[in-house]
Design a protein around this motif. Structure first.
Motif, short mmCIF file in Angstrom:
data_model
loop_
_atom_site.label_atom_id
_atom_site.label_comp_id
_atom_site.label_asym_id
_atom_site.label_seq_id
_atom_site.Cartn_x
_atom_site.Cartn_y
_atom_site.Cartn_z
N LEU A 42 0.83 -1.21 0.00
CA LEU A 42 0.00 0.00 0.00
C LEU A 42 0.86 1.25 0.00
CD1 LEU A 42 -2.58 -0.99 2.78
CD2 LEU A 42 -2.95 -1.05 0.32
N ASP A 46 -3.09 5.14 -0.25
CA ASP A 46 -3.97 3.94 -0.19
C ASP A 46 -4.39 3.68 1.25
OD1 ASP A 46 -3.51 3.34 -2.89
OD2 ASP A 46 -1.88 1.92 -2.44
N GLY A 49 -6.64 6.39 2.77
CA GLY A 49 -7.99 6.28 2.21
C GLY A 49 -8.75 5.12 2.82
N PHE A 50 -8.08 4.01 2.97
CA PHE A 50 -8.75 2.82 3.51
C PHE A 50 -9.20 3.07 4.95
CE2 PHE A 50 -8.83 -1.30 5.63
CZ PHE A 50 -9.77 -1.95 4.83
N TYR A 51 -8.35 3.72 5.73
CA TYR A 51 -8.65 3.94 7.15
C TYR A 51 -9.20 5.34 7.42
CZ TYR A 51 -6.63 -0.48 8.81
OH TYR A 51 -6.39 -1.81 9.07
N SER A 119 -13.72 -6.55 7.81
CA SER A 119 -14.84 -5.59 7.81
C SER A 119 -15.74 -5.86 9.00
CB SER A 119 -15.68 -5.74 6.54
OG SER A 119 -14.88 -5.76 5.39
N THR A 124 -19.76 -1.45 5.48
CA THR A 124 -18.31 -1.24 5.37
C THR A 124 -17.69 -2.33 4.50
OG1 THR A 124 -18.17 -2.22 7.58
CG2 THR A 124 -17.80 0.13 7.44
N VAL A 127 -18.03 -1.26 0.88
CA VAL A 127 -17.11 -0.16 0.54
C VAL A 127 -15.67 -0.68 0.47
CG1 VAL A 127 -16.14 2.03 1.38
CG2 VAL A 127 -18.61 1.60 1.55
N GLU A 128 -15.28 -1.49 1.44
CA GLU A 128 -13.89 -1.98 1.51
C GLU A 128 -13.58 -2.95 0.36
OE1 GLU A 128 -13.42 -1.54 6.35
OE2 GLU A 128 -13.27 -3.52 5.47
N ALA A 130 -14.97 -2.90 -2.61
CA ALA A 130 -14.86 -2.08 -3.82
C ALA A 130 -13.57 -1.27 -3.84
CB ALA A 130 -16.07 -1.15 -3.92
N TYR A 131 -13.00 -1.00 -2.67
CA TYR A 131 -11.74 -0.23 -2.59
C TYR A 131 -10.59 -1.00 -3.25
CZ TYR A 131 -8.47 3.08 -0.42
OH TYR A 131 -7.53 4.07 -0.21
N PHE A 132 -10.66 -2.33 -3.18
CA PHE A 132 -9.55 -3.15 -3.68
C PHE A 132 -9.86 -3.98 -4.92
CE2 PHE A 132 -8.17 -2.64 0.79
CZ PHE A 132 -6.90 -2.14 0.55
#
Ligand code: IDP
Length: 141
Positions: A42, A46, A49-51, A119, A124, A127-128, A130-132
């Protein structure tokens, strides 16, 4: 029980300890299928954004620094009640407080270096994931 998907991360401490397979076995032995996976290192952006939800917490900078300290392995797990099941397998955030037999109790050293992320709710997880992963890279079976 509904079939759910959840986002799991094997954090840099666990990757460095060479226990990716041991952690995958915990998932597979407990009815969770790995339906997408990738290893990546990361960037600061990255991890921030994730956290993002933790941005105002006192541990945010240390958390980001730790998450970019080495490669991680990110996966989508699918199964009945997958979100809670994964959280139960992970154990409490602080490994010292985690129940024996959980991933964090067995493999993690500290609350900062606690081996895995999972998650915590349906919203969440969506969203998480889709983040990756683009949906084309998720292989439900
Ligand atoms: P979780 O990973 O068990 O869901 P969260 O409260 O969402 O825990 O926190 C995210 C991550 O931030 C934790 O896994 C841990 O690595 C780190 N963290 C949480 N609380 C602390 C703390 O009090 N000190 C240092 N790091 C923390």
């Amino acid at each position: 029980m509904p079939v759910e998907r959840t986002l799991s991360i094997i954090k840099p401490d666990a990757v460095a300890k060479n226990i990716i397979g041991k952690i995958y076995s915990r998932f597979e032995d407990n009815g969770l299928k790995i339906i997408a996976a990738r290893m990546l290192h990361l960037s600061q952006a990255d991890a921030e954004g994730f956290y993002a939800v933790h941005r105002s917490r006192p541990f945010f900078n240390d958390l980001v620094k730790f998450m970019i300290s080495g490669p991680v392995v990110v996966q989508v797990l699918e199964g009945e009640d997958a979100i809670k099941k994964n959280r139960d397998l992970m154990g409490a955030t602080d490994p010292k407080k985690a129940e024996k037999g959980t991933i964090r109790a067995d493999f993690a050293d500290s609350i900062d270096a606690n081996a895995v992320h999972g998650s915590d709710a349906i919203e969440t997880a969506a969203v998480e994931i889709a983040y990756f992963f683009p949906s084309l890279n998720i292989y439900s079976r």
